[in-house]
Scaffold this motif. Structure first.
Motif, PDB file in Angstrom:
ATOM      1  N   THR A   1     -26.614  50.649  71.280  1.00 53.13           N
ATOM      2  CA  THR A   1     -27.725  51.988  71.024  1.00 53.13           C
ATOM      3  C   THR A   1     -27.981  52.610  72.034  1.00 53.13           C
ATOM      4  OG1 THR A   1     -27.862  50.405  68.804  1.00 53.13           O
ATOM      5  CG2 THR A   1     -29.403  52.052  69.899  1.00 53.13           C
ATOM      6  N   GLN A   2     -27.709  54.251  71.705  1.00 47.80           N
ATOM      7  CA  GLN A   2     -27.747  54.380  73.560  1.00 47.80           C
ATOM      8  C   GLN A   2     -29.735  55.265  73.531  1.00 47.80           C
ATOM      9  OE1 GLN A   2     -24.305  54.626  72.528  1.00 47.80           O
ATOM     10  NE2 GLN A   2     -23.904  53.289  73.452  1.00 47.80           N
ATOM     11  N   PHE A   3     -29.637  55.689  72.560  1.00 46.21           N
ATOM     12  CA  PHE A   3     -30.826  56.595  71.754  1.00 46.21           C
ATOM     13  C   PHE A   3     -31.943  55.942  71.054  1.00 46.21           C
ATOM     14  CE2 PHE A   3     -27.160  59.469  73.406  1.00 46.21           C
ATOM     15  CZ  PHE A   3     -28.275  60.406  74.361  1.00 46.21           C
TER      16      PHE A   3
ATOM     17  N   GLU B   1     -30.969  53.684  81.147  1.00 48.10           N
ATOM     18  CA  GLU B   1     -30.769  54.343  82.737  1.00 48.10           C
ATOM     19  C   GLU B   1     -29.515  53.986  83.126  1.00 48.10           C
ATOM     20  OE1 GLU B   1     -31.954  55.646  87.284  1.00 48.10           O
ATOM     21  OE2 GLU B   1     -33.242  53.918  86.347  1.00 48.10           O
ATOM     22  N   PHE B   2     -28.178  53.252  82.166  1.00 50.92           N
ATOM     23  CA  PHE B   2     -26.879  52.786  82.606  1.00 50.92           C
ATOM     24  C   PHE B   2     -27.117  52.858  83.415  1.00 50.92           C
ATOM     25  CE2 PHE B   2     -27.972  53.814  77.617  1.00 50.92           C
ATOM     26  CZ  PHE B   2     -27.819  52.567  77.039  1.00 50.92           C
ATOM     27  N   ASP B   3     -25.822  52.191  84.028  1.00 45.77           N
ATOM     28  CA  ASP B   3     -25.193  52.330  85.482  1.00 45.77           C
ATOM     29  C   ASP B   3     -23.278  52.466  85.414  1.00 45.77           C
ATOM     30  OD1 ASP B   3     -24.123  51.816  87.859  1.00 45.77           O
ATOM     31  OD2 ASP B   3     -24.018  49.737  88.504  1.00 45.77           O
TER      32      ASP B   3
ATOM     33  N   ARG C   1     -21.534  52.874  87.215  1.00 43.28           N
ATOM     34  CA  ARG C   1     -20.563  52.274  88.193  1.00 43.28           C
ATOM     35  C   ARG C   1     -20.391  50.930  87.652  1.00 43.28           C
ATOM     36  NH1 ARG C   1     -23.144  53.531  93.638  1.00 43.28           N
ATOM     37  NH2 ARG C   1     -24.735  53.344  92.441  1.00 43.28           N
ATOM     38  N   GLY C   2     -20.861  50.065  86.028  1.00 46.87           N
ATOM     39  CA  GLY C   2     -21.500  49.454  85.744  1.00 46.87           C
ATOM     40  C   GLY C   2     -20.227  48.545  85.181  1.00 46.87           C
ATOM     41  N   ASN C   3     -20.361  47.656  83.853  1.00 49.97           N
ATOM     42  CA  ASN C   3     -18.597  47.523  82.949  1.00 49.97           C
ATOM     43  C   ASN C   3     -18.108  48.173  82.162  1.00 49.97           C
ATOM     44  OD1 ASN C   3     -20.757  47.202  80.997  1.00 49.97           O
ATOM     45  ND2 ASN C   3     -20.743  45.060  81.746  1.00 49.97           N
ATOM     46  N   LEU C   4     -17.282  48.387  81.883  1.00 47.02           N
ATOM     47  CA  LEU C   4     -16.855  49.396  80.961  1.00 47.02           C
ATOM     48  C   LEU C   4     -17.771  49.332  79.677  1.00 47.02           C
ATOM     49  CD1 LEU C   4     -13.457  48.010  79.689  1.00 47.02           C
ATOM     50  CD2 LEU C   4     -13.884  49.607  81.719  1.00 47.02           C
ATOM     51  N   TYR C   5     -18.606  49.172  79.019  1.00 47.89           N
ATOM     52  CA  TYR C   5     -19.867  48.918  78.394  1.00 47.89           C
ATOM     53  C   TYR C   5     -20.854  50.545  79.146  1.00 47.89           C
ATOM     54  CZ  TYR C   5     -23.958  49.539  75.295  1.00 47.89           C
ATOM     55  OH  TYR C   5     -24.891  49.749  74.500  1.00 47.89           O
ATOM     56  N   GLN C   6     -21.089  49.522  79.895  1.00 49.97           N
ATOM     57  CA  GLN C   6     -22.458  50.845  80.842  1.00 49.97           C
ATOM     58  C   GLN C   6     -21.303  51.930  80.830  1.00 49.97           C
ATOM     59  OE1 GLN C   6     -25.675  50.050  82.441  1.00 49.97           O
ATOM     60  NE2 GLN C   6     -25.669  48.077  80.848  1.00 49.97           N
ATOM     61  N   GLN C   7     -20.092  52.244  81.204  1.00 53.94           N
ATOM     62  CA  GLN C   7     -19.730  53.674  81.158  1.00 53.94           C
ATOM     63  C   GLN C   7     -19.662  54.161  80.741  1.00 53.94           C
ATOM     64  OE1 GLN C   7     -15.818  52.654  83.541  1.00 53.94           O
ATOM     65  NE2 GLN C   7     -16.451  51.243  84.697  1.00 53.94           N
TER      66      GLN C   7
ATOM     67  N   ALA D   1     -21.817  53.977  78.168  1.00 54.31           N
ATOM     68  CA  ALA D   1     -23.023  54.427  77.535  1.00 54.31           C
ATOM     69  C   ALA D   1     -23.269  55.569  78.898  1.00 54.31           C
ATOM     70  CB  ALA D   1     -23.839  52.811  77.568  1.00 54.31           C
ATOM     71  N   CYS D   2     -23.478  55.247  79.560  1.00 59.90           N
ATOM     72  CA  CYS D   2     -23.547  56.430  80.366  1.00 59.90           C
ATOM     73  C   CYS D   2     -22.537  57.641  80.460  1.00 59.90           C
ATOM     74  CB  CYS D   2     -22.988  55.756  81.883  1.00 59.90           C
ATOM     75  SG  CYS D   2     -23.958  57.533  82.818  1.00 59.90           S
ATOM     76  N   ARG D   3     -21.707  57.729  80.035  1.00 62.48           N
ATOM     77  CA  ARG D   3     -20.956  59.225  79.831  1.00 62.48           C
ATOM     78  C   ARG D   3     -21.495  59.673  78.639  1.00 62.48           C
ATOM     79  NH1 ARG D   3     -16.326  55.776  81.414  1.00 62.48           N
ATOM     80  NH2 ARG D   3     -15.417  56.093  78.523  1.00 62.48           N
ATOM     81  N   GLY D   4     -21.857  58.672  77.307  1.00 59.68           N
ATOM     82  CA  GLY D   4     -22.800  59.560  75.909  1.00 59.68           C
ATOM     83  C   GLY D   4     -23.937  59.564  76.025  1.00 59.68           C
ATOM     84  N   VAL D   5     -25.295  59.056  77.345  1.00 58.90           N
ATOM     85  CA  VAL D   5     -25.948  60.336  77.401  1.00 58.90           C
ATOM     86  C   VAL D   5     -25.903  61.317  78.416  1.00 58.90           C
ATOM     87  CG1 VAL D   5     -28.056  59.263  78.551  1.00 58.90           C
ATOM     88  CG2 VAL D   5     -27.067  57.608  77.640  1.00 58.90           C
TER      89      VAL D   5
END
Length: 232
Positions: free
Chosen positions: A30-32, A202-204, A206-212, A214-218
């Protein structure tokens, strides 16, 4: 828009703004979330000393402003002003809904204490108001709200309460419901509005695969919105 990036966007129904904000922080994939802009103020006002709330608020960001939602307060005719809700029976929406948090915050900011603040949805509150079991109810929705547009509301008995409290007009966006917005409302009514916003975290990158991911999706959706403002 997301299909242009080869990504799927799933729309999930929820109980409202508070659940949506918590979901961004606590629910996987859930990114948004679409929430009302006063949700953070609500959380700080009613749970500002709660560490879990502080952790939830930290890192949450507004991705994009969406639209205004007017605060409708349908009340008995003898209730003339917002401050007159003190000592009355008022429905404030179901818990976790946007109406619930806005109504709770507005009553707190204005220093108004109803005799009863009932967690009842606007759809259920309307017949209770007509039956004399309520004195007023809140409904936060973009005008024209379908609940009032179908007619059947007795203009001699009920009206939309003008919101002229200076504290509330400073905290929210002053707005006017034009005369004739609803069949029972021939004259313009001064109210306030709250902004619906799309929030994210504010997803990271440089974090784990989920964070990466999610960051791309945002990043993808934000870029598409900004690039297509003229066509939306």
């Amino acid at each position: 828009l997301m299909q242009q990036c080869g990504r799927d966007l799933e729309v999930v129904e929820s109980e409202g703004s508070l659940e949506n904000l918590l979901a961004i922080r606590q629910r996987r994939n859930t990114q948004f979330g679409i929430v009302q802009s006063d949700v953070l103020e609500y959380m700080q006002t009613f749970a500002g000393n709660d560490r879990d709330v502080a952790r939830t608020i930290a890192g949450v960001r507004v991705a994009f402003p969406l639209y205004d939602e007017e605060v409708h307060v349908l009340a008995r005719r003898d209730i003339a002003a917002f401050d007159d809700l003190g000592g009355k029976r008022v429905a404030i929406g179901t818990e976790n809904s946007g109406t619930y948090l806005t109504a709770s915050l507005m009553l707190s900011l204005a220093g108004v204490e109803p005799a009863e603040a009932r967690p009842i949805s606007p759809d259920d509150a309307l017949p209770l108001l007509a039956a004399g079991e309520l004195d007023a109810f809140f409904h936060v929705a973009g005008a024209p709200a379908e609940l009032y547009a179908e007619g059947g509301i007795d203009a001699a008995a009920f009206h939309l309460l003008p919101i002229q409290n200076e504290t509330l007009r400073a905290a929210y966006t002053p707005a006017t419901l034009a005369g004739g917005t609803y069949p029972f409302q021939p004259e313009p009514v001064e109210v306030v509005a709250v902004k619906a916003v799309m929030m994210t975290y504010e997803f990271d990158a440089r974090g784990n695969l989920y964070q990466q991911g999610a960051c791309r999706g945002v990043s993808d959706l934000s870029s598409l919105i900004l690039s297509n403002l003229g066509t939306l």
